[in-house]
Design a protein around this motif. Structure first.
Motif, mmCIF file in Angstrom:
data_model
loop_
_atom_site.group_PDB
_atom_site.id
_atom_site.type_symbol
_atom_site.label_atom_id
_atom_site.label_comp_id
_atom_site.label_asym_id
_atom_site.label_seq_id
_atom_site.Cartn_x
_atom_site.Cartn_y
_atom_site.Cartn_z
ATOM 1 N N PHE A 1 37.523 48.780 64.909
ATOM 2 C CA PHE A 1 37.347 47.654 65.826
ATOM 3 C C PHE A 1 36.016 47.710 66.568
ATOM 4 O O PHE A 1 35.432 46.669 66.853
ATOM 5 N N TYR A 2 35.542 48.894 66.878
ATOM 6 C CA TYR A 2 34.264 48.999 67.584
ATOM 7 C C TYR A 2 33.083 48.819 66.640
ATOM 8 O O TYR A 2 32.098 48.169 66.996
ATOM 9 N N GLU A 3 33.163 49.392 65.439
ATOM 10 C CA GLU A 3 32.016 49.344 64.530
ATOM 11 C C GLU A 3 31.993 48.081 63.688
ATOM 12 O O GLU A 3 30.935 47.476 63.506
ATOM 13 N N ALA A 4 33.128 47.660 63.144
ATOM 14 C CA ALA A 4 33.145 46.507 62.247
ATOM 15 C C ALA A 4 33.371 45.197 62.989
ATOM 16 O O ALA A 4 32.759 44.177 62.672
ATOM 17 N N PHE A 5 34.246 45.196 63.983
ATOM 18 C CA PHE A 5 34.632 43.951 64.642
ATOM 19 C C PHE A 5 34.265 43.964 66.127
ATOM 20 O O PHE A 5 34.994 43.408 66.966
ATOM 21 N N GLY A 6 33.140 44.584 66.439
ATOM 22 C CA GLY A 6 32.678 44.591 67.826
ATOM 23 C C GLY A 6 32.431 43.200 68.364
ATOM 24 O O GLY A 6 32.623 42.933 69.555
ATOM 25 N N GLU A 7 31.997 42.264 67.499
ATOM 26 C CA GLU A 7 31.748 40.878 67.919
ATOM 27 C C GLU A 7 33.047 40.165 68.299
ATOM 28 O O GLU A 7 33.027 39.148 68.981
ATOM 29 N N PHE A 8 34.173 40.720 67.838
ATOM 30 C CA PHE A 8 35.480 40.122 68.123
ATOM 31 C C PHE A 8 36.194 40.850 69.254
ATOM 32 O O PHE A 8 37.418 40.759 69.369
ATOM 33 N N HIS A 9 35.431 41.537 70.087
ATOM 34 C CA HIS A 9 36.073 42.360 71.124
ATOM 35 C C HIS A 9 36.986 41.550 72.027
ATOM 36 O O HIS A 9 38.103 41.967 72.360
ATOM 37 N N ILE A 10 36.545 40.386 72.429
ATOM 38 C CA ILE A 10 37.377 39.559 73.322
ATOM 39 C C ILE A 10 38.686 39.202 72.635
ATOM 40 O O ILE A 10 39.770 39.271 73.241
ATOM 41 N N GLU A 11 38.586 38.846 71.342
ATOM 42 C CA GLU A 11 39.786 38.429 70.600
ATOM 43 C C GLU A 11 40.758 39.597 70.430
ATOM 44 O O GLU A 11 41.951 39.468 70.755
ATOM 45 N N TRP A 12 40.264 40.751 69.909
ATOM 46 C CA TRP A 12 41.226 41.830 69.653
ATOM 47 C C TRP A 12 41.693 42.510 70.942
ATOM 48 O O TRP A 12 42.801 43.039 70.996
ATOM 49 N N SER A 13 40.882 42.464 71.988
ATOM 50 C CA SER A 13 41.356 43.031 73.256
ATOM 51 C C SER A 13 42.447 42.144 73.864
ATOM 52 O O SER A 13 43.395 42.652 74.475
ATOM 53 N N ASN A 14 42.326 40.826 73.659
ATOM 54 C CA ASN A 14 43.363 39.913 74.140
ATOM 55 C C ASN A 14 44.669 40.076 73.365
ATOM 56 O O ASN A 14 45.748 39.744 73.884
ATOM 57 N N ILE A 15 44.564 40.565 72.129
ATOM 58 C CA ILE A 15 45.770 40.851 71.344
ATOM 59 C C ILE A 15 46.379 42.175 71.774
ATOM 60 O O ILE A 15 47.594 42.304 71.945
ATOM 61 N N LEU A 16 45.522 43.182 71.970
ATOM 62 C CA LEU A 16 46.010 44.524 72.286
ATOM 63 C C LEU A 16 46.539 44.650 73.712
ATOM 64 O O LEU A 16 47.427 45.467 73.973
ATOM 65 N N LEU A 17 46.006 43.845 74.639
ATOM 66 C CA LEU A 17 46.396 43.986 76.038
ATOM 67 C C LEU A 17 47.884 43.724 76.264
ATOM 68 O O LEU A 17 48.571 44.562 76.875
ATOM 69 N N PRO A 18 48.436 42.597 75.797
ATOM 70 C CA PRO A 18 49.892 42.418 75.980
ATOM 71 C C PRO A 18 50.704 43.450 75.208
ATOM 72 O O PRO A 18 51.788 43.848 75.667
ATOM 73 N N LEU A 19 50.192 43.900 74.049
ATOM 74 C CA LEU A 19 50.901 44.947 73.302
ATOM 75 C C LEU A 19 50.950 46.238 74.111
ATOM 76 O O LEU A 19 51.965 46.936 74.130
ATOM 77 N N SER A 20 49.849 46.556 74.784
ATOM 78 C CA SER A 20 49.801 47.759 75.610
ATOM 79 C C SER A 20 50.812 47.675 76.748
ATOM 80 O O SER A 20 51.544 48.643 77.024
#
Length: 477
Positions: A257-276
């Motif tokens: 997620f950091y190396e390949a999809f760093g540009e999508f940080h907002i998107e994947w962090s918004n997915i991971l936050l409720p999961l966390s």
């Protein structure tokens, strides 16, 4: 046609680990005392650790495999995990009548898969490493062949694991279809060059990867396998699984997620936050009602995955380093707790019911004191390492602006005190209901010394590990 052998320097630790596992398999044919195989495994792992620390950084196989500070940190964690797992297994496998050579070989093969995952710089290699780790762990889960719970746990783990692997492959296929590559840096470069930030298909690919990695770290709602598998598997394997595969999942999660999809940080962090948040809340609340200590520690493990996710979600180098620090600390305190559980196992006595700990301090004060240290650390009470792990994860999450999730995490940490300290209460505030016999061995004692020292040392002098984690992530950013 000229064939040039790839540079094998960066992959030497993995080659040695493969050789050690194969030697253990062959030695099993000739060695009658299976304890000798455990001793040989530890020698081999020590050699792997030495080669890891002396191997220069670099990449090989056209950049698919990378040896850097990030991978080295996680590989040391995996090697620590497997050494402690072997140490606590020696007496236990004899009691359970599963003292077989392939037991140690599969532990090594599973660890090899984790090492490959940590160094994978290509999504295809991520998949190969993950499958090697998973298939070995499925087999280890079913090692109590005459126990229906062990067989059921392995089957559930296998079926749900295959399901998560399908999600991983779908995610890889979608990413490859859009970017034309599976190499992490190349994916990031193509996303930037083609302006694919916000692309719906690529976002769906990220979602599929979240599902796959979420299964490996037992994040809610992909946690349903963990309680049954932890309860049914041999206790030594439960300890192994609670640290190794979880850390491997976080290693891949961070790198991909950091190396390949760093540009999508907002998107994947918004997915991971409720999961966390869900992971912390559900893990801690359901753990309250558990009467089996292995199931309780399973839900505890789920909750700790939620805490560790906060560091990844932060999206900063310090946030990722705090997660790495947390995982290393978790290895010491969780395997230490499982060591005490294994010590209570004897002929005709399982020692997995929470009420089995009543009055333990009266007959075995030292074991009770060690369990108290591990329970305090899992709760996050200073001066244990668990407090330091949570403190740095929460601090970096607040710096990233995620205040509400940290407030929820602190509340859930307070909730967790109920089921952790309930064990302490049973040990110190109840009278024993019968004679409790502890099964000890030199290897078990050594494991307890290591885990106790790590839990206390990293709680009192945490700077060494924190700085090590920070230096390890330079290659990621």
């Amino acid at each position: 046609m000229n064939f040039q052998l790839p540079d094998l320097g960066p992959v030497i630790p993995e080659l040695i680990m493969t050789s050690v596992a194969l030697v253990i398999l062959m030695a099993d044919l000739f060695i009658k005392r299976k304890e000798t195989l455990a001793f040989l495994s530890i020698i081999g792992i020590t050699i792997v650790a030495y080669s890891l620390l002396t191997t220069p950084e670099g990449s090989t196989f056209s950049g698919m495999f990378v040896s850097d500070g990030y991978s080295t940190f996680f590989k040391l964690l995996f090697l620590l995990n497997v050494i402690l797992s072997v140490l606590i297994s020696v007496k236990y496998v004899s009691i359970e009548n599963i003292n077989l050579g392939e037991y140690y070989a599969f532990l090594l093969f599973s660890t090899l898969g984790m090492m490959i995952m940590a160094s994978a710089h290509d999504l295809i290699l991520v998949y190969l490493g993950l499958e090697l780790m998973a298939l070995s762990t499925y087999i280890l889960t079913a090692f109590l062949r005459h126990d229906t719970r062990s067989n059921e746990a392995s089957l559930k783990y296998f079926l749900l694991g295959a399901f998560s692997s399908a999600f991983l492959l779908y995610g890889i296929a979608m990413s490859y279809g859009i970017t034309g590559t599976t190499e992490l840096k190349a994916i990031a470069a193509y996303i930037t060059k083609a302006g694919l930030t916000g692309n719906k298909t690529l976002l769906l690919s990220v979602i599929f990867l979240v599902v796959a990695f979420g299964f490996k770290i037992a994040a809610v709602p992909f946690h349903m396998w963990a309680p049954d598998v932890y309860e049914g598997a041999p206790t030594s394997i439960t300890a192994f699984m609670s640290v190794g595969p979880k850390a491997a999942g976080f290693a891949v999660l961070g790198r991909v997620f950091y190396e390949a999809f760093g540009e999508f940080h907002i998107e994947w962090s918004n997915i991971l936050l409720p999961l966390s948040i869900l992971t912390m809340v559900i893990g801690n609340i359901i753990a309250i009602s558990q009467t089996n200590i292995k199931r309780m520690l399973a839900y505890s493990s789920i909750a700790h995955a939620g805490y560790a996710l906060l560091g990844v979600i932060a999206g900063t180098p310090e946030g990722l380093a705090s997660t790495m620090n947390y995982l290393m600390i978790y290895a010491f305190m969780n395997i230490g707790a499982f060591s005490i559980v294994i010590m209570l196992r004897s002929e005709g006595f399982s020692g997995v019911d929470i009420e089995d700990y009543k009055g333990l301090s009266k007959s075995h004060p030292l074991a009770s004191a060690l369990m108290l240290i591990f329970m305090f650390s899992l709760t996050g009470i200073p001066p244990t390492a668990g407090f330091i792990g949570k403190f740095y994860v929460f601090m970096e999450s607040i710096k990233a602006g995620n205040v509400i999730p940290v407030v929820i995490a602190v509340i859930m940490s307070a909730v967790s005190a109920y089921f952790y300290l309930r064990i302490v209460m049973y040990m110190y505030m109840h009278d024993p209901e019968g004679e409790i016999t502890l099964t000890t061995s030199p290897s078990m004692n050594l494991a307890l010394v290591i885990t106790t020292a790590g839990t206390l040392f990293l709680g009192i002098l945490p700077s060494f590990l924190i700085e090590f984690a920070k230096r390890s992530i330079i290659s990621i950013f």
